[in-house]
Design an enzyme around this catalytic site. Structure first.
Site, PDB file in Angstrom:
ATOM      1  N   ASN A  59       0.841  -1.109   0.120  1.00 24.12           N
ATOM      2  CA  ASN A  59      -0.044   0.049   0.118  1.00 24.12           C
ATOM      3  C   ASN A  59       0.843   1.191  -0.093  1.00 24.12           C
ATOM      4  OD1 ASN A  59      -1.709   2.125   0.357  1.00 24.12           O
ATOM      5  ND2 ASN A  59      -2.544   1.418   2.449  1.00 24.12           N
ATOM      6  N   LYS A  68       0.149   4.237  -0.272  1.00 22.95           N
ATOM      7  CA  LYS A  68      -0.567   5.702   0.218  1.00 22.95           C
ATOM      8  C   LYS A  68      -0.285   6.753  -0.566  1.00 22.95           C
ATOM      9  CE  LYS A  68       0.162   3.247   4.669  1.00 22.95           C
ATOM     10  NZ  LYS A  68       0.133   3.233   6.071  1.00 22.95           N
ATOM     11  N   HIS A 116      -9.208   1.217   5.291  1.00 23.07           N
ATOM     12  CA  HIS A 116      -7.818   1.420   6.037  1.00 23.07           C
ATOM     13  C   HIS A 116      -7.878   2.218   7.070  1.00 23.07           C
ATOM     14  CE1 HIS A 116      -3.780   2.476   6.586  1.00 23.07           C
ATOM     15  NE2 HIS A 116      -3.538   1.490   5.979  1.00 23.07           N
ATOM     16  N   GLU A 138      -6.410   4.721   8.261  1.00 27.16           N
ATOM     17  CA  GLU A 138      -6.295   6.084   8.008  1.00 27.16           C
ATOM     18  C   GLU A 138      -7.577   6.839   7.248  1.00 27.16           C
ATOM     19  OE1 GLU A 138      -2.493   5.651   5.429  1.00 27.16           O
ATOM     20  OE2 GLU A 138      -1.663   4.926   7.523  1.00 27.16           O
ATOM     21  N   GLU A 196      -5.066  -4.747  10.742  1.00 29.88           N
ATOM     22  CA  GLU A 196      -3.777  -3.759  10.840  1.00 29.88           C
ATOM     23  C   GLU A 196      -4.151  -2.898  12.147  1.00 29.88           C
ATOM     24  OE1 GLU A 196      -2.259  -2.645   6.781  1.00 29.88           O
ATOM     25  OE2 GLU A 196      -3.726  -1.372   7.187  1.00 29.88           O
ATOM     26  N   GLY A 211       3.140   2.176  10.611  1.00 36.09           N
ATOM     27  CA  GLY A 211       3.974   3.092  10.789  1.00 36.09           C
ATOM     28  C   GLY A 211       4.862   3.836  11.885  1.00 36.09           C
ATOM     29  N   SER A 262       4.077  -2.038  10.245  1.00 35.43           N
ATOM     30  CA  SER A 262       5.450  -2.303  10.289  1.00 35.43           C
ATOM     31  C   SER A 262       6.055  -3.728   9.976  1.00 35.43           C
ATOM     32  CB  SER A 262       5.705  -1.992  11.944  1.00 35.43           C
ATOM     33  OG  SER A 262       5.454  -0.591  12.252  1.00 35.43           O
TER      34      SER A 262
END
Ligand code: 13P
Length: 249
Positions: free
Chosen positions: A9, A11, A94, A96, A166, A172, A212
């Protein structure tokens, strides 16, 4: 039989030139693998990426889409637009999108329905936040996310679904869930799907771990029986790291 998948991904990273460059090196270095390999560039680079990877085994997937077929939704992209340029898989849910763009379980259920109606495959993301993990409500949170967005589906729809667990605290941050934590949650997800549907569906769905994943931890995470691969963020932007993660599966 569920498939092994490694998906990158990207992003909001990589302009068109950087996209071309990364895809060229990735194609050249792609190791022999029985796993499915996917990359998700940003919308404006999808079409070029599809053309670039035409003769490659790497699949190009989208990071998001709207639930409506078309209409007055400024700035949005429909399933038909994706299919029309050769993109057949979309990432939905996701964290985010949930955190920064207000996407709720209810909205995601509509997006899931729209993607399935268009016969697209979905990588559906979900996972708990740090506070929820700390307070011990992570199983409950994950069950709620799955129930609200996916448990209204007909059994046959599950052949089009890939799940990506996730945990938000691992995205991240460099802090990955331990292989045991990932396995524990993935086993819980299969149990939850068995209860809502049946064991055949639960055993047949690929469940990816994301958060990660790096070359130095991929092996151990992927070795767990209920982990079928990874959804990779930062490390998928570095060709050698992504290749090493593909090799780990
Ligand atoms: P990182 O691998 O950078 O933690 O990102 C994971 C992710 O969000 C993939 O969708």
């Amino acid at each position: 039989m569920r498939s092994k998948i490694v998906a990158g991904n990207w992003k909001m990273n990589n302009n068109q030139d950087e996209t071309k460059k990364l895809l060229a090196t990735l194609s050249a270095k792609l190791p022999d693998t029985t796993a499915e390999v996917m990359v998700a560039p940003t919308f404006v680079n999808l079409s070029k990426a599809v053309n670039h990877l035409e003769s490659s085994l790497i699949e190009v997937v989208a990071q998001n889409m709207h639930f409506a077929e078309n209409g007055a939704y400024t700035g949005e992209i429909s399933a038909d637009m994706l299919l029309n340029i050769g993109v057949k898989t979309v990432i939905l849910g996701h964290s985010e999108r949930r955190a920064y763009f207000g996407e709720t379980d209810e909205l995601l259920a509509k997006k899931v329905d729209a993607a399935l109606a268009a016969n697209m495959r979905i990588i559906f993301c979900f996972g708990e936040e740090l506070e929820e993990r700390k307070s011990g409500s992570h199983f409950e949170v994950v069950k709620r996310q799955l129930t609200n967005a996916l448990f209204h589906l007909k059994p046959e729809a599950w052949s089009k679904i890939v799940l990506a667990y996730e945990p938000v605290w691992a995205i991240g941050t460099g802090e990955t869930a331990s292989p045991e934590q990932a396995q524990e949650m993935h086993a819980f997800i299969r149990k939850t799907i068995t209860e809502a549907f049946d064991a055949t569906i639960a055993d047949g769905v690929s469940i990816l771990y994301g958060g990660s994943v790096k070359p130095n931890n991929a092996n151990e995470i992927f070795s767990k029986p209920d982990v079928d691969g990874g959804l990779i963020g930062g490390a998928s932007l570095v060709c050698d790291d992504f290749v090493a993660i593909i090799k780990a599966i």
